[in-house]
Design a protein around this motif. Structure first.
Motif, PDB file in Angstrom:
ATOM      1  N   LEU A   1       0.829  -1.204   0.000  1.00 42.68           N
ATOM      2  CA  LEU A   1       0.000   0.000   0.000  1.00 42.68           C
ATOM      3  C   LEU A   1       0.866   1.258   0.000  1.00 42.68           C
ATOM      4  CD1 LEU A   1      -3.016  -0.676   2.398  1.00 42.68           C
ATOM      5  CD2 LEU A   1      -2.925  -0.801  -0.088  1.00 42.68           C
ATOM      6  N   GLU A   2       1.882   1.265   0.804  1.00 45.10           N
ATOM      7  CA  GLU A   2       2.759   2.437   0.862  1.00 45.10           C
ATOM      8  C   GLU A   2       3.486   2.633  -0.466  1.00 45.10           C
ATOM      9  OE1 GLU A   2       4.189   5.866   2.234  1.00 45.10           O
ATOM     10  OE2 GLU A   2       2.738   4.587   3.269  1.00 45.10           O
ATOM     11  N   ALA A   3       3.863   1.543  -1.096  1.00 46.70           N
ATOM     12  CA  ALA A   3       4.541   1.636  -2.391  1.00 46.70           C
ATOM     13  C   ALA A   3       3.640   2.285  -3.442  1.00 46.70           C
ATOM     14  CB  ALA A   3       4.977   0.243  -2.855  1.00 46.70           C
ATOM     15  N   ALA A   4       2.320   2.166  -3.248  1.00 45.29           N
ATOM     16  CA  ALA A   4       1.374   2.754  -4.199  1.00 45.29           C
ATOM     17  C   ALA A   4       0.963   4.172  -3.806  1.00 45.29           C
ATOM     18  CB  ALA A   4       0.135   1.872  -4.311  1.00 45.29           C
ATOM     19  N   GLY A   5       1.466   4.654  -2.657  1.00 42.80           N
ATOM     20  CA  GLY A   5       1.177   6.030  -2.260  1.00 42.80           C
ATOM     21  C   GLY A   5       0.157   6.186  -1.150  1.00 42.80           C
ATOM     22  N   TRP A   6       0.108   5.246  -0.186  1.00 43.49           N
ATOM     23  CA  TRP A   6      -0.885   5.305   0.888  1.00 43.49           C
ATOM     24  C   TRP A   6      -0.718   6.551   1.764  1.00 43.49           C
ATOM     25  CZ3 TRP A   6      -5.357   2.990   1.575  1.00 43.49           C
ATOM     26  CH2 TRP A   6      -5.968   3.043   2.823  1.00 43.49           C
ATOM     27  N   SER A   7       0.498   6.903   2.135  1.00 39.84           N
ATOM     28  CA  SER A   7       0.705   8.081   2.987  1.00 39.84           C
ATOM     29  C   SER A   7       0.243   9.354   2.285  1.00 39.84           C
ATOM     30  CB  SER A   7       2.187   8.215   3.374  1.00 39.84           C
ATOM     31  OG  SER A   7       2.575   7.186   4.245  1.00 39.84           O
TER      32      SER A   7
ATOM     33  N   HIS B   1      -5.813   9.556  12.809  1.00 41.95           N
ATOM     34  CA  HIS B   1      -4.362   9.730  12.872  1.00 41.95           C
ATOM     35  C   HIS B   1      -3.724   8.702  13.805  1.00 41.95           C
ATOM     36  CE1 HIS B   1      -3.773  13.231  10.387  1.00 41.95           C
ATOM     37  NE2 HIS B   1      -4.734  13.881  10.983  1.00 41.95           N
ATOM     38  N   ALA B   2      -4.433   8.321  14.880  1.00 46.55           N
ATOM     39  CA  ALA B   2      -3.898   7.314  15.793  1.00 46.55           C
ATOM     40  C   ALA B   2      -3.766   5.963  15.096  1.00 46.55           C
ATOM     41  CB  ALA B   2      -4.808   7.190  17.019  1.00 46.55           C
ATOM     42  N   ARG B   3      -4.785   5.585  14.336  1.00 46.36           N
ATOM     43  CA  ARG B   3      -4.716   4.312  13.619  1.00 46.36           C
ATOM     44  C   ARG B   3      -3.614   4.329  12.562  1.00 46.36           C
ATOM     45  NH1 ARG B   3     -10.632   4.766  14.097  1.00 46.36           N
ATOM     46  NH2 ARG B   3     -10.642   5.802  12.060  1.00 46.36           N
ATOM     47  N   ALA B   4      -3.423   5.471  11.918  1.00 48.75           N
ATOM     48  CA  ALA B   4      -2.353   5.592  10.928  1.00 48.75           C
ATOM     49  C   ALA B   4      -0.985   5.428  11.591  1.00 48.75           C
ATOM     50  CB  ALA B   4      -2.450   6.934  10.214  1.00 48.75           C
ATOM     51  N   LEU B   5      -0.825   5.979  12.799  1.00 46.02           N
ATOM     52  CA  LEU B   5       0.448   5.831  13.517  1.00 46.02           C
ATOM     53  C   LEU B   5       0.684   4.375  13.909  1.00 46.02           C
ATOM     54  CD1 LEU B   5       2.948   7.077  14.831  1.00 46.02           C
ATOM     55  CD2 LEU B   5       1.543   7.577  16.860  1.00 46.02           C
ATOM     56  N   LEU B   6      -0.353   3.665  14.302  1.00 43.51           N
ATOM     57  CA  LEU B   6      -0.204   2.251  14.638  1.00 43.51           C
ATOM     58  C   LEU B   6       0.234   1.445  13.410  1.00 43.51           C
ATOM     59  CD1 LEU B   6      -3.347   1.749  16.884  1.00 43.51           C
ATOM     60  CD2 LEU B   6      -0.973   1.880  17.629  1.00 43.51           C
ATOM     61  N   ARG B   7      -0.257   1.855  12.242  1.00 40.34           N
ATOM     62  CA  ARG B   7       0.160   1.178  11.009  1.00 40.34           C
ATOM     63  C   ARG B   7       1.663   1.365  10.778  1.00 40.34           C
ATOM     64  NH1 ARG B   7       1.055   1.471   5.571  1.00 40.34           N
ATOM     65  NH2 ARG B   7       0.163  -0.295   4.424  1.00 40.34           N
TER      66      ARG B   7
ATOM     67  N   THR C   1       8.761   2.906  20.909  1.00 38.23           N
ATOM     68  CA  THR C   1       8.184   4.088  21.543  1.00 38.23           C
ATOM     69  C   THR C   1       7.474   4.916  20.487  1.00 38.23           C
ATOM     70  OG1 THR C   1       9.930   4.146  23.220  1.00 38.23           O
ATOM     71  CG2 THR C   1       8.643   6.153  22.894  1.00 38.23           C
ATOM     72  N   LEU C   2       6.205   5.160  20.711  1.00 33.42           N
ATOM     73  CA  LEU C   2       5.409   5.959  19.796  1.00 33.42           C
ATOM     74  C   LEU C   2       5.384   7.395  20.316  1.00 33.42           C
ATOM     75  CD1 LEU C   2       4.551   2.986  19.248  1.00 33.42           C
ATOM     76  CD2 LEU C   2       2.274   3.857  18.682  1.00 33.42           C
ATOM     77  N   HIS C   3       6.019   8.298  19.602  1.00 34.57           N
ATOM     78  CA  HIS C   3       6.041   9.712  19.963  1.00 34.57           C
ATOM     79  C   HIS C   3       4.907  10.402  19.213  1.00 34.57           C
ATOM     80  CE1 HIS C   3      10.212   9.476  21.655  1.00 34.57           C
ATOM     81  NE2 HIS C   3      10.262   8.445  20.818  1.00 34.57           N
ATOM     82  N   ALA C   4       4.023  11.092  19.936  1.00 35.39           N
ATOM     83  CA  ALA C   4       2.866  11.697  19.288  1.00 35.39           C
ATOM     84  C   ALA C   4       2.325  12.838  20.135  1.00 35.39           C
ATOM     85  CB  ALA C   4       1.773  10.647  19.063  1.00 35.39           C
ATOM     86  N   HIS C   5       1.479  13.638  19.520  1.00 36.74           N
ATOM     87  CA  HIS C   5       0.791  14.707  20.239  1.00 36.74           C
ATOM     88  C   HIS C   5      -0.018  14.090  21.389  1.00 36.74           C
ATOM     89  CE1 HIS C   5      -2.235  17.820  21.035  1.00 36.74           C
ATOM     90  NE2 HIS C   5      -1.371  18.674  20.492  1.00 36.74           N
ATOM     91  N   PRO C   6      -0.155  14.781  22.527  1.00 36.15           N
ATOM     92  CA  PRO C   6      -0.892  14.217  23.671  1.00 36.15           C
ATOM     93  C   PRO C   6      -2.285  13.715  23.328  1.00 36.15           C
ATOM     94  CG  PRO C   6       0.265  16.198  24.337  1.00 36.15           C
ATOM     95  CD  PRO C   6       0.444  16.086  22.858  1.00 36.15           C
ATOM     96  N   HIS C   7      -2.987  14.394  22.414  1.00 36.63           N
ATOM     97  CA  HIS C   7      -4.327  13.944  22.044  1.00 36.63           C
ATOM     98  C   HIS C   7      -4.278  12.593  21.330  1.00 36.63           C
ATOM     99  CE1 HIS C   7      -5.809  17.574  23.556  1.00 36.63           C
ATOM    100  NE2 HIS C   7      -5.853  18.313  22.449  1.00 36.63           N
TER     101      HIS C   7
ATOM    102  N   SER D   1      -0.601  15.116  13.092  1.00 37.04           N
ATOM    103  CA  SER D   1      -0.261  14.148  12.038  1.00 37.04           C
ATOM    104  C   SER D   1       1.214  13.779  12.008  1.00 37.04           C
ATOM    105  CB  SER D   1      -0.656  14.728  10.671  1.00 37.04           C
ATOM    106  OG  SER D   1       0.035  15.943  10.427  1.00 37.04           O
ATOM    107  N   SER D   2       1.982  14.236  13.006  1.00 38.74           N
ATOM    108  CA  SER D   2       3.440  14.071  12.928  1.00 38.74           C
ATOM    109  C   SER D   2       4.015  13.048  13.902  1.00 38.74           C
ATOM    110  CB  SER D   2       4.135  15.434  13.158  1.00 38.74           C
ATOM    111  OG  SER D   2       3.769  16.342  12.161  1.00 38.74           O
TER     112      SER D   2
END
Length: 326
Positions: free
Chosen positions: A130-136, A259-265, A277-283, A317-318
């Protein structure tokens, strides 16, 4: 040949139709949504005979039921089939839609079973097709509503009445109207946008150019859909049957969880070894913590402990992932 790639992720299922190495159509189905085809038991809370509709409720939800089943009184239990999930639009949430059913309660068909054409199920341990096809890039388009094409940009905005697509660019109005119409139609398909859709193209006096713009939409967007002609002000309306949330709706009305599910991916495909370690915004950290099963499933998939670190300096999103041992 076009092929659907389907992935069962953490918290959501994903599907992308790949053609010539690129994503031309995509769908995301969150696991906690009532997908179309789900049959549940509910209670008829209110009858609305003038509209041949009713309000059905169950523990944790409600739906607009149509048609109104004959002989079912208020307060009675019945089976209903979900035809469209609820849409939590800002200021004007829409109930789920349902119809009466004679079937026993059952889950919706698997996402892979709802797709037309060849389907290939992906394994998260394999290469990231999926990423190879441009998922991000697809998710960025869904979150931002801004899509660049040669000669211009399509700006997509959702309103309670319809989804609006504004075509902007610096080329000749006639050329931009035709290329913009095609780009808008590709975006509608790619982001799984449905319902009422308005496209605002450059104003063009030449009727032949307006007709060409309409034909560009027809060529880029598969049936079924209905559309008006492009009028003298450059506006055209498209109607597509609405049975699920578009990618843009997921990111507009369910942004943190999306965005949380995308980070888990990203995390389940991270390189290295040891604790992740998952670094992310507090929300985003809070969104993951609120679904305890997500972190557990991620740990099981990668065979390592999971840590969450909140960083207010990061954008929603970062988020990023760091392995203890590179």
């Amino acid at each position: 040949m076009a092929e659907w790639l389907v992935e069962r992720g953490i918290g959501e299922d994903r599907a992308a139709l790949i053609e010539d190495g690129a994503i031309v159509e995509a769908r995301i189905r969150p696991h906690d949504d009532l997908a179309p085809g789900t049959v549940i038991r509910a209670r008829l809370a209110r009858r609305i005979p003038p509209r041949n509709q009713g309000i059905a409720v169950w523990d944790g939800g409600e739906a607009l039921l149509s048609p109104l089943p004959r002989g079912v009184t208020e307060g009675a239990s019945l089976s209903i089939e979900i035809t469209r999930p609820a849409i939590s639009e800002r200021g004007k949430p829409k109930r789920a839609l349902a119809r009466p059913s004679e079937e026993a309660p059952r889950p919706a068909p698997a996402l892979a079973d709802t797709l037309d054409g060849p389907v290939r199920l992906l394994d998260w341990r394999e290469g990231d097709a999926l990423e190879a096809a441009g998922w991000s890039e697809l998710l960025e388009e869904a979150a931002s509503g801004s899509i660049a094409f040669v000669g211009g940009t399509a700006h997509i905005t959702m309103t309670p009445a319809m989804t609006l697509i504004d075509i902007d660019g610096e080329g000749a109005p006639g050329d931009l109207a035709v290329s913009g119409a095609a780009a808008a139609a590709r975006a509608v398909r790619r982001l799984d946008i449905s319902g009422s859709i308005g496209i605002d193209l450059p104003t063009v006096a030449d009727k032949a150019v307006r007709q060409a713009a309409g034909e560009a939409i027809d060529a880029a967007l598969p049936q079924p859909f209905e559309r008006t002609a492009v009028n003298g002000f450059g506006f055209v309306q498209i109607i597509r049957r609405r049975s699920r949330l578009s990618l843009m709706e997921l990111y507009a009305h369910d942004s943190l969880l999306s965005h949380a599910r995308a980070l888990l991916r990203i995390a389940e495909r991270s390189k290295g070894a040891g604790e992740r370690t998952l670094h992310a915004h507090p929300h985003i950290v809070h969104a993951i913590e609120s679904r305890e099963s997500w972190a557990i499933e991620l740990s099981q998939r990668i065979g390592a402990p999971i840590a969450l670190r909140a960083d207010p300096a990061l954008a929603i999103s970062s988020g990023h992932v760091q392995a203890r041992f590179p």
